[in-house]
Design an enzyme around this catalytic site. Structure first.
Site, short mmCIF file in Angstrom:
data_model
loop_
_atom_site.label_atom_id
_atom_site.label_comp_id
_atom_site.label_asym_id
_atom_site.label_seq_id
_atom_site.Cartn_x
_atom_site.Cartn_y
_atom_site.Cartn_z
CD GLU A 28 4.99 16.63 51.29
OE1 GLU A 28 4.00 15.92 51.47
OE2 GLU A 28 5.76 16.94 52.21
CG ASP A 65 8.46 15.65 54.61
OD1 ASP A 65 7.66 15.12 53.83
OD2 ASP A 65 8.29 15.70 55.84
#
Length: 729
Positions: free
Chosen positions: A450, A397
């Site tokens: 990401e 993330d």
């Protein structure tokens, strides 16, 4: 000692040889009496220790006493029922040698302990022939550390830990406790104050909002040997890879890991997805963070069960042939005063410079990637999930926030790196080390970034230096955030205006092979006022569903892997909420519009089935030889047509008509060798809720008419707001 600031309690407590025998000192606050039971002691093998005050008891055992003595500790008033029975013996924690080896300490100090979870934390074990739990914690700035828990009635005075030298590690073996014991560490800060902290390495926690760590050991017997043996047979970027993203706590609210294991694998298998991606399952205090503000990096959230219960879920998914990806959050951590922030009284896991430590977007703290022990904590954590829970992939993330020193910071609010640039060199080195370590140790695992910027080489090998002077970050795949934003922007326009935004659907092919991409329609796109996927589409209910189906058909044919968030597979109209999850009632046969939603879900199942059986749609995702435009400039028609090729050159033709009109006799150039083409998928099929317009079951003959740079062509009837796939017969 009593204030909790002693670095070597074993030098005072326990047994120490003296000329007259064996001196024993025991610290047991609130005890009324302490008796030593030992072999070699005459007169019943018991010696009552003298009460020295403040909970200290001492005495001298005769020469020749076996050092493996035991203690009888009595509490309460003499003669009361609560007094210890004669057989209630306990071992003294301070008669044991350190239970952590020199090699472990060396590797921790070097920041190279790839199995850090085996060295730090709470570990049930047998040490010097006695069962108990070894507690270890890294707290280099502490003046003293004590372990406390339900076994001490949360008074840690009697259980100070010893410092193991310059490593910054504190250790204590506590006999007689094991699985299920609650504990925390009581730390004396450099200023003499105290703080009570959960274990950073805890492998199990209490159910939030409770915050204690829990001693645990695994008893799960894995049954996914076949999956593990073959998951790495094909490289991910050359394999079918279709991901269903799930928030476990709300997929079926109220279900635990074991109940989910009875429902989730069969549902995902029926839809044909190859993998699930789990939003963070690591422990977090606030459910509304969806798990993205982590306090327990080594513990699956206890909201749905134990670590072994989570293993059971992963096992069940593997045995159903489904891979498991988990969201992993090494970018930041929350400021809760019982967790990592200023853990031992000073910045430890975060940088000392507040301007570097403070994350401006989320009110959290960033990790100090330049500190070896912190990098070790995170790299070992990535390995831990892959090895101990058989996780098949880590979706990392917020990578962009890690890579840039000026991320979300105003001018003057950040300090350039040593070369004067904005790149966070420590974060780059950490990501490279993490990826290299995971790929070396865990065959078949994929890491996914990401990353929302144009950073060069996210999925390039770490040893290949790019034009910017950096080696690749070493990820296997990268979320294609540009494709997601552009394509959703195009789809949201009324069809009459789409001709002016045609480039938003074609621009992705300009950079499609700069990285190994995954196309994400994730949870982030269906919350906070962004609306669900079908609700983003213009028009009436029929048109919105048709747009939704056409978009999915375009997405599944586009180069790159694909990810779809739960609820979007049956065109849920409402935004997702972690409070109630998907609107499953839309699939209830008693609901009048149920066929509309079931039709979309049937399309998703067929998309996955045809996709998995058609190598042209996935085998050459990451090389330009796998793609060719047929009609990329038909803006006035709102049409996109392209060919995909497998490793042997076999083609598939994908045609999307994003206008609400039927286009008869639409000519498209195709490769010259096949004489006939057959329709293998049509998102306008009646069973999906469409109008049933298209070629149907009859083969479509190619004609020797040049078009779109090809010597032969076909004439199609393009359904409105639909995507059609064809292949040569």
């Amino acid at each position: 000692m009593l204030s909790g600031g002693h670095h070597d309690p074993h030098s005072l407590l326990g047994a120490h040889p003296e000329p007259g025998g064996l001196a024993v000192r025991v610290l047991r606050p609130s005890a009324r009496a302490v008796t030593v039971v030992a072999d070699g002691v005459p007169d019943g093998a018991r010696v009552k220790l003298c009460d020295e005050g403040d909970g200290l008891f001492s005495g001298v055992l005769p020469p020749g006493t076996d050092p493996g003595y035991r203690l009888l500790v009595a509490y309460g008033e003499e003669g009361e029922e609560g007094e210890d029975a004669p057989g209630a013996e306990a071992h003294d924690p301070y008669r044991f040698l350190p239970a952590l080896g020199e090699l472990d300490l060396h590797l921790i100090g070097e920041g190279r302990h790839e199995e850090l979870w085996r060295a730090l934390g709470a570990h049930p074990m047998t040490h010097q022939g006695v069962a108990g739990t070894r507690f270890t914690v890294w707290a280099p700035n502490a003046l003293g550390v004590r372990v406390t828990g339900d076994f001490t009635y949360w008074d840690g005075t009697g259980f100070p830990m010893r410092s193991l030298g310059s490593s910054g590690v504190w250790e204590l073996f506590v006999p007689g406790i094991g699985d299920g014991t609650l504990y925390k560490f009581q730390i004396m800060r450099p200023d003499g104050s105290h703080t009570l902290r959960a274990d950073p390495m805890a492998r199990r926690t209490e159910v939030p909002p409770a915050t204690a760590s829990v001693v645990t050991e695994s008893h799960h017997v894995w049954r996914d040997q076949e999956w593990m043996a073959h998951r790495g047979d094909l490289p991910v970027h050359e394999s079918p890879f279709s991901v269903y993203e799930v928030h476990l706590a709300s997929w079926r609210p109220g279900l635990g890991y074991r109940e989910l294991a009875r429902q989730l694998p069969s549902y995902v298998k029926d839809l044909g997805f190859t993998h699930v991606e789990l939003m963070p399952v690591t422990e977090h205090p606030f459910g509304g963070s969806w798990g993205y503000q982590v306090t327990g990096f080594y513990a699956p959230t206890s909201r749905m069960g134990t670590p072994d219960d989570f293993r059971h879920l992963v096992d069940a998914l593997h045995r159903a042939g489904i891979g498991v990806i988990m969201d992993w959050v090494p970018a930041h951590f929350p400021r809760d005063d019982w967790a990592l922030a200023r853990f031992d009284g000073r910045p430890l896991y975060e940088p000392e410079d507040p301007s570097r430590a403070d994350h401006p977007d989320w009110g959290t703290l960033e990790f100090d990637y330049g500190r070896a022990e912190v990098r070790n904590f995170l790299v070992a954590n990535a390995v831990y999930w892959c090895e101990q829970f058989h996780i098949d992939g880590l979706r990392v993330d917020a990578v962009a926030s890690m890579l840039y020193l000026d991320y979300s910071r105003e001018e003057g609010g950040w300090t350039p790196n040593e070369h004067g640039g904005r790149e966070n060199l420590d974060a780059v080195a950490f990501l490279q080390e993490m990826n290299a370590t995971v790929y070396r140790r865990c065959p078949g695992v994929v890491t996914i970034a990401e990353e929302s910027t144009a950073w060069d080489g996210v999925t390039r090998a770490t040893h290949h230096v790019g034009p910017g002077g950096f080696g690749g970050l070493g990820f296997g795949l990268k979320w294609n955030m540009g494709w997601m934003h552009d394509s959703l922007g195009y789809a949201a326009h009324e069809p009459v205006h789409r001709r002016f935004h045609h480039h938003e659907m074609t621009f992705s092919m300009v950079y499609a092979y700069s990285e190994n991409y995954l196309l994400p329609i994730s949870h982030d796109e269906v919350v906070h006022g962004k609306r669900s996927l079908v609700s983003k589409m213009p028009g009436d209910w029929w048109q919105r569903r048709a747009n939704h189906r056409a978009y999915l058909g375009f997405m599944w044919a586009h180069p790159g892997k694909q990810l779809l968030f739960m609820g979007q597979e049956f065109a849920q109209g409402a935004e997702w909420s972690e409070g109630h999850g998907p609107d499953w009632w839309l699939l209830d046969p008693s609901y009048a519009a149920e066929p509309d939603h079931r039709g979309v879900r049937l399309l998703v199942r067929d998309l996955n089935a045809v996709y998995g059986a058609t190598p042209a749609l996935w085998q050459r995702d990451c090389v330009p030889e796998g793609f060719s435009w047929v009609a990329g400039d038909a803006a006035d028609d709102n049409v996109f047509a392209f060919l995909r090729f497998d490793a042997f050159g076999a083609p598939v033709l994908s045609v999307s008509n994003f206008s609400p009109v039927v286009r008869e006799d639409y000519r498209l150039g195709v490769p010259g060798s096949p004489a006939c083409w057959e329709e293998i998928l049509n998102t306008d099929a009646a069973r999906y809720g469409g109008g049933g317009v298209g070629g149907g079951a009859d083969p479509l003959k190619s004609e020797p008419v040049a078009s779109h740079g090809q010597g032969t062509s076909v004439r199609l009837t393009l359904p409105p707001l639909a995507t059609v796939w064809l292949r040569p017969v």
